[in-house]
Motif scaffolding. Structure first.
Motif, PDB file in Angstrom:
ATOM      1  N   ASN A  77     -47.981  13.921 -30.943  1.00  0.00           N
ATOM      2  CA  ASN A  77     -48.993  13.903 -32.016  1.00  0.00           C
ATOM      3  C   ASN A  77     -49.243  15.320 -32.523  1.00  0.00           C
ATOM      4  N   SER A 100     -56.934  19.685 -25.332  1.00  0.00           N
ATOM      5  CA  SER A 100     -55.637  19.701 -25.985  1.00  0.00           C
ATOM      6  C   SER A 100     -55.869  19.556 -27.464  1.00  0.00           C
ATOM      7  N   GLY A 101     -55.423  20.549 -28.251  1.00  0.00           N
ATOM      8  CA  GLY A 101     -55.617  20.460 -29.688  1.00  0.00           C
ATOM      9  C   GLY A 101     -54.478  19.699 -30.320  1.00  0.00           C
ATOM     10  N   GLU A 102     -53.270  20.199 -30.131  1.00  0.00           N
ATOM     11  CA  GLU A 102     -52.125  19.596 -30.822  1.00  0.00           C
ATOM     12  C   GLU A 102     -50.855  19.736 -30.018  1.00  0.00           C
ATOM     13  N   CYS A 121     -52.727  20.479 -41.113  1.00  0.00           N
ATOM     14  CA  CYS A 121     -53.423  19.267 -40.685  1.00  0.00           C
ATOM     15  C   CYS A 121     -54.916  19.362 -40.979  1.00  0.00           C
ATOM     16  N   GLY A 153     -54.371  15.953 -41.909  1.00  0.00           N
ATOM     17  CA  GLY A 153     -54.427  15.189 -40.667  1.00  0.00           C
ATOM     18  C   GLY A 153     -53.199  15.414 -39.804  1.00  0.00           C
ATOM     19  N   VAL A 154     -53.289  14.999 -38.543  1.00  0.00           N
ATOM     20  CA  VAL A 154     -52.199  15.195 -37.585  1.00  0.00           C
ATOM     21  C   VAL A 154     -51.174  14.060 -37.716  1.00  0.00           C
ATOM     22  N   ILE A 206     -50.466  16.789 -23.623  1.00  0.00           N
ATOM     23  CA  ILE A 206     -50.934  16.893 -22.248  1.00  0.00           C
ATOM     24  C   ILE A 206     -49.799  17.321 -21.330  1.00  0.00           C
ATOM     25  N   GLY A 218     -48.371  10.200 -29.666  1.00  0.00           N
ATOM     26  CA  GLY A 218     -49.093  11.039 -28.713  1.00  0.00           C
ATOM     27  C   GLY A 218     -48.969  10.581 -27.279  1.00  0.00           C
ATOM     28  N   ASP A 276     -60.074  23.475 -38.338  1.00  0.00           N
ATOM     29  CA  ASP A 276     -60.086  22.367 -37.371  1.00  0.00           C
ATOM     30  C   ASP A 276     -60.807  22.716 -36.077  1.00  0.00           C
ATOM     31  N   THR A 305     -59.551  22.809 -28.634  1.00  0.00           N
ATOM     32  CA  THR A 305     -60.260  22.514 -29.884  1.00  0.00           C
ATOM     33  C   THR A 305     -61.741  22.331 -29.591  1.00  0.00           C
ATOM     34  N   SER A 346     -62.067  19.683 -26.902  1.00  0.00           N
ATOM     35  CA  SER A 346     -60.936  18.933 -26.369  1.00  0.00           C
ATOM     36  C   SER A 346     -59.942  19.921 -25.762  1.00  0.00           C
TER      37      SER A 346
END
Lengths: 485, 485
Positions: free
Chosen positions: B169, B434-436, B175, B179-180, B439, B218, B395, B363, B432
């Motif tokens: 993802n 994990s941004g982009e 983005c 968006g992602v 994991i 993702g 973002d 994030t 979060s």
């Protein structure tokens, strides 16, 4: 056709509805009243009947109704239901027309309408946090003074709730430009089948782990009960311009839709009404659409003033090049409302044709929409049913509206046959048997036709992972594949 | 910090990696060569080592590598792997920096690079159908003559694949506006753990049943192997304007980001570089950024000419009102490239500081980004590590870049401690972890910190529903909650 299809919970893997014996039902009622007080529990049969149906038509009363006020209330109600073996059906405005909120196996109805608070409007981060029972229009009205709006705009927006919009992944005319509800839900608080509370997602774009927010949206309450939503809000477009384009030829009208998109304009809406709809609308609502037109397009462009002027000019140029009969551009808000009147009146006008109206909801790739529309018209003639068509044409989303008399067994039989042919034609054109109205009980028997047994089996296993006892909204959204039963 | 965290597949519920005995491995190799021919199977240890790592740094060789050319190839490979008890790891460009494609438990690596065809570009319906091994940049180059682009633009776009972008993802500078990746994937063909092939979604907006497309995007190959994608393509904006805003104060720069969004402008990108980054970039890449600035913002607006001019004027006005030191607007494509040079050079320049660079990816809500950035800087000082920061500021997505010497055990120890503090600070700010970047194995040990055991358990049950034997990319994306083990 929901009001014609008897729910058959057994074969799809659900426990068949068995009314609780009176003493057990009594015990469940007692525990609910103890926890929530008599003012927030309905147990009387006549009261429960008010929660037996939605806009679809079928009627199955719940065993009890509770009005939760908080996530904790919902969690407790779900736990009480579990102890007494009651299914759980969350319900918002009850406007859905696929039977998503009908308690076909009985159970505990969670009437979410009193959980209608706006918890936060964050114009900095472009989000709003709301309770699920908030009406869509109430959210819009609260956002407007801040200069924002919530994009999903189902026709039911005066009554339907944000939680219900999420449960059914609702669309609306503006989803052409802005996308359906799943594109606007960022985070959810959810009560799971065992009463556990989880928070999914949040204001960030990325969601660590699996994207369960998107999975929950559109799951019709079968994976959990939504008790709070973080939704994306968008700045109101500074300028909106509305145009009615009148065509003597349906193919030309649809070609115009494609040509507008090919011209790199993505209008906020492109609604199409066919000749039958125009005639009916004019007869009952007098919107001023010419009755001899083969089709009208209601097109709206929005955005900053400069780009709107440019886009409107390009839309008009495409219409003229394609030989539009007439263009009417609204110059005032009143004129804009007048242009929308015909579109908004379609459902009500169809209702004048007979006692009931059934709305079908199919989507095909945009370049197959004319073919689909012609096929639907032919099917209507073949079976002699009264059928008119409106479409979110930019999305390829078609709503045949069928007026019928529920007392006329022969008409019902012809409608059922026509409906099945419409769905089969939709699948054959590479389309989707549900555009924006959900699966509910209505589309469930045809879901395997759409998805095939492997994919349906996969969805079924996801459902079981969330709700092993299958107590959340049984008989809706996803069924066990027949080949595995 | 992936290259520091030893994967521990056992405790998370995965079968611990046990090398197949030589005779069994031999049998698996033989069956693969029989099916795919020797030219499409790698069994030699040195060949396999080339697929042992990704951009993260850890090395665990797969037991074999296969190059599928079709969905059927993938299905057969997955079935052969199942018969021999081998895990399956799908791999695209191997550019991910969370360890998502490292075969930590051994297994069969599916190198998807030869499945790189564009199957259809449909400018009418704004979709493209592609194989997963297609490089992101190759797709962009194929779309450009049609006047379209694919919105996800990870920095790895020259090498990373569309399938990999979906698996992780992926995001990218654009983005903010677009968006992602999950917002741009409409349909997937997927080989499930047992070799079954399913098609999820399609070009329509609505997906009957559960939205498994968004669930797969993702999921890092843990729910199925993507073999085909229908993606949304967007018309190229007619005009793009790029501006570099130079600030003497970090807080003012971030306030400017918020003020721009409050002014109802959503730029295509708003990239922020902090002072440390500017210094490093200037030393090695000479982008012409002033070395004594506290922050620069690289802002791009795109769209129709009229609205771009208006938006650029509003962005400039906000910058001036906030006391920007200097504004540089690119007047030519060459000037635009020059402004981007500094941003693009950040990772490479950080690499000049030491032998290795570790990129963190967190994030936070946008209005907490300054706080997060100050916290990260303070943590860097506290532990004496070399740390610079770039951010997709719009973002709230921050990438601390840490330069380090993998031979320096003390530095490694301090980095580990700093990293854990950064993640904890992120969670504390409502962010979060994990941004982009996904994991993978890197964030897996901290996923429970983010999600809590209930939500992690729910995700785990979804994983088990898709892959009961846990053979798809073990040790990645989602783990069993520790409290349940």
């Amino acid at each position: 056709m929901a009001n014609l299809v008897a729910p058959q919970p057994g074969p799809e893997g659900f426990p068949r509805a068995v009314a609780l014996p009176p003493d057990k039902l009594e015990a469940a009622h007692r525990e609910l009243v103890e926890r929530f007080g008599p003012g927030r529990v309905l147990t009387d049969f006549r009261d429960r009947m008010a929660y037996a149906y939605d806009a679809t038509g079928e009627k199955y009363p719940p065993d009890a109704v509770v009005f939760p006020l908080s996530t904790e209330d919902v969690a407790d109600a779900v736990r009480i239901a579990a102890r007494h073996g009651l299914p759980v059906i969350a319900r918002g405005g009850g406007t859905n027309i696929s039977g998503g909120t009908i308690p076909v196996t009985g159970g505990l109805c969670l009437a979410m309408n009193r959980m209608d608070r706006i918890l936060a409007i964050d114009t900095e981060n472009h989000t709003a946090t709301v309770q699920p029972g908030l009406r869509n229009l109430a959210l819009q009205e609260a956002l407007r003074p801040h200069g924002f709006f919530f994009a999903p705009d189902p026709s039911s927006h005066r009554v339907s709730t944000v939680g219900g919009n999420a449960g059914e992944n609702a669309g609306g005319p503006h989803c052409l430009k802005y996308g359906v509800t799943v594109n606007h839900v960022l985070g959810l608080t959810v009560v799971l089948a065992d009463g556990e509370v989880v928070r999914l997602g949040g204001p960030e774009q990325d969601r660590p782990g699996y994207d369960l927010v998107s999975l929950l949206v559109g799951s019709e309450g079968t994976l959990g009960v939504i008790t709070e939503l973080v939704v994306r809000i968008l700045p109101l477009p500074p300028v909106v311009r509305t145009l009615l384009a009148i065509f003597d030829d349906l193919e030309v009208a649809m070609q115009t839709v494609s040509d507008i998109i090919a011209a790199r304009v993505v209008p906020a809406t492109m609604e199409l009404l066919d000749r039958g709809t125009i005639e009916v609308v004019e007869r009952y609502a007098r919107a001023g659409y010419p009755e001899d037109a083969e089709a009208v397009l209601l097109i709206e462009v929005d955005g900053p003033e400069e780009s709107v002027a440019d886009e409107l000019a390009r839309v008009e140029a495409v219409c003229r090049r394609n030989g539009v009969r007439e263009l009417r551009v609204a110059k005032t808000e009143a004129e804009r409302e007048a242009l929308w009147l015909g579109r908004r009146a379609a459902y009500g006008a169809a209702g004048r044709l007979s006692a009931h109206v059934w709305t079908q909801d199919v989507t095909v790739p945009r370049d197959r929409l004319v073919e689909m529309l012609r096929t639907v018209q032919a099917i209507g003639r073949k079976y002699g049913i009264r059928l008119i068509n409106v479409a979110h044409a930019g999305d390829g989303n078609l709503h045949p509206l069928v007026a019928y008399d529920p007392q006329d067994a022969d008409e019902i039989r012809r409608m059922k046959a026509a409906d099945q042919e419409i769905l089969a034609a939709c699948v054959a054109l590479g389309g989707s048997i549900s555009g924006e109205h959900g699966i509910g009980i209505d589309k469930l028997p045809n879901l395997e036709l759409q998805l095939g047994p492997d994919l349906l089996g996969l969805m079924w296993s996801v459902r079981q992972a969330f709700d092993p006892a299958l107590r959340l909204n049984p008989g809706k959204a996803v069924a066990a594949p027949r080949r595995n039963v």
